[in-house]
Scaffold this active site. Structure first.
Site, PDB file in Angstrom:
ATOM      1  N   ASP A   1      44.457  37.700  50.508  1.00  0.00           N
ATOM      2  CA  ASP A   1      44.977  36.431  49.997  1.00  0.00           C
ATOM      3  C   ASP A   1      45.214  36.487  48.497  1.00  0.00           C
ATOM      4  O   ASP A   1      46.147  35.868  47.976  1.00  0.00           O
ATOM      5  CB  ASP A   1      44.000  35.301  50.320  1.00  0.00           C
ATOM      6  CG  ASP A   1      43.916  35.018  51.809  1.00  0.00           C
ATOM      7  OD1 ASP A   1      44.726  35.587  52.569  1.00  0.00           O
ATOM      8  OD2 ASP A   1      43.030  34.245  52.227  1.00  0.00           O
ATOM      9  N   GLY A   2      44.378  37.227  47.776  1.00  0.00           N
ATOM     10  CA  GLY A   2      44.566  37.347  46.330  1.00  0.00           C
ATOM     11  C   GLY A   2      45.879  38.002  45.974  1.00  0.00           C
ATOM     12  O   GLY A   2      46.502  37.657  44.960  1.00  0.00           O
TER      13      GLY A   2
END
Length: 374
Positions: A130-131
């Protein structure tokens, strides 16, 4: 602007009376009128027509299909090897591949360097968690139309990354054939965060995909924040901080602080307090198009700190504020399934939502397994 309703005299009521709740404002054009939504009346909305609240769609390529693709990877060797293999395959399909300038200079000079200011991209790929998706979104700093993004899971949790990197050829062939097959996407809301000083002067603008956190920073005591919605004072929050999150961010920091999980197609904004000094301060969900301002009073005991998707920390001085509005251009994330299917799969299989110790594991849907080649 004020919402205006005008009654029609074509009502089947025997009295034939008409009611005008408010005089028609000449600022509204004829195209703004909506008829047939409620009985016997015309609506003219106060919400901006530029905010398109529909979020679930099917994608069709213009001009026959994509020609330029950007690949952003997590800085680990496995992601680098996957990028090289995937980019080489995409070049064989006739696409021009771009990578970040640092990646071009240090690892893969055979792929073109990406410049956000001058390079036009048809779609993007992330290799990571997700980062990595948040990082990709941060590369596009303005409120401009963004390319569709296909997110491959090569991180830890990967709630925003539904695609299996080992099946990349099948997934990318599906994307390239979008004009012949259904390609689903969700338009992920972004928020425009304008940081203002005590005089109301603009200091910086950020566009976030997940959340903005305004907290006490290094100050050991709580922070006191005033919250204004649509120009009116709503509450004063004394807490360790306040999270202003999008639906995409509802399963991140906001959820850890006790906020609700919200499907990405729901047009809303979440206000979640961090350790509030009040038992009655519960997380709040407000309309997406609400005009939100969070202000640090001039008599505050200390300054506050604001961060945007976990980056770009800024000091908020006494009297300063952060003004939140919905960005006009969302981030289109390509999905495996239609509607919000990917999101429900994520909360049940990755977050283990509503799975008790006694309950058996929730089986994956047949559709999900077939697409991933299991």
């Amino acid at each position: 602007m004020q919402q205006v309703l005008s009654s029609s005299s074509s009502s089947s009521s025997s009295s034939g009376s008409s009611i005008a709740v408010a005089p028609l404002d000449s600022a509204y054009g004829a195209d703004d009128a909506v008829r047939g939504l409620i009985y016997g009346a015309t609506l003219r909305f106060s919400d901006s027509a530029a905010l398109r609240l529909r979020r679930r769609a099917m994608l069709v390529w213009e001009q026959g299909g994509p020609r330029r693709v950007l690949i952003v990877k997590k800085p680990v060797p496995a992601a680098g090897a996957q990028l090289e293999e995937m980019a080489t395959w995409l070049q064989q399909q006739g696409l021009q591949v771009f990578v970040e300038r640092a990646v071009h200079q240090q690892e893969f000079p055979q792929f073109a360097p990406f410049d956000p200011a001058t390079t036009d991209i048809d779609f993007a790929i992330t290799l990571g968690g997700d980062g990595t998706v948040l990082y990709l979104a941060s590369l596009f700093t303005g409120d401009v139309p963004l390319p569709p993004v296909m997110c491959f899971a090569m991180g830890t949790l990967g709630f925003l990354t539904p695609f299996d990197a080992t099946q990349y050829r099948t997934c990318l062939q599906w994307v390239l054939a979008a004009n012949r097959e259904h390609l689903y996407c969700t338009l992920r809301t972004r928020k425009r965060c304008a940081v203002l000083n005590a005089a109301g002067e603009l200091l910086r603008v950020h566009h976030i995909l997940n959340e903005c956190v305004i907290d006490r920073g290094a100050f050991p005591s709580s922070v006191f924040l005033e919250v204004y919605i649509d120009g009116g004072f709503v509450t004063a929050a004394e807490a360790d901080g306040l999270i202003i999150a999008t639906p995409s961010g509802s399963t991140a920091y906001s959820m850890s602080a006790g906020g609700s999980m919200v499907a990405p197609s729901v047009p809303c904004t979440l206000l979640t307090p961090l350790s509030p000094h009040s038992l009655s301060f519960r997380p709040l969900i407000i309309p997406e198009n609400a005009d939100l301002l969070v202000r640090l009073p001039r008599n505050a005991r200390s300054h506050a700190r604001a961060s945007f998707d976990g980056k770009h920390p800024m000091r908020i001085e006494r009297g300063g504020s952060v003004h939140f509005q919905t960005s006009l251009c969302p981030l289109p994330l390509i999905n495996i399934g239609s509607l919000d299917r990917d999101w429900y799969e994520g909360i049940t299989h990755k977050l283990k939502w509503n799975q008790t110790i006694r309950a058996p594991g929730v089986p994956g849907s047949q559709f999900w397994q077939q697409v991933n080649g299991r």
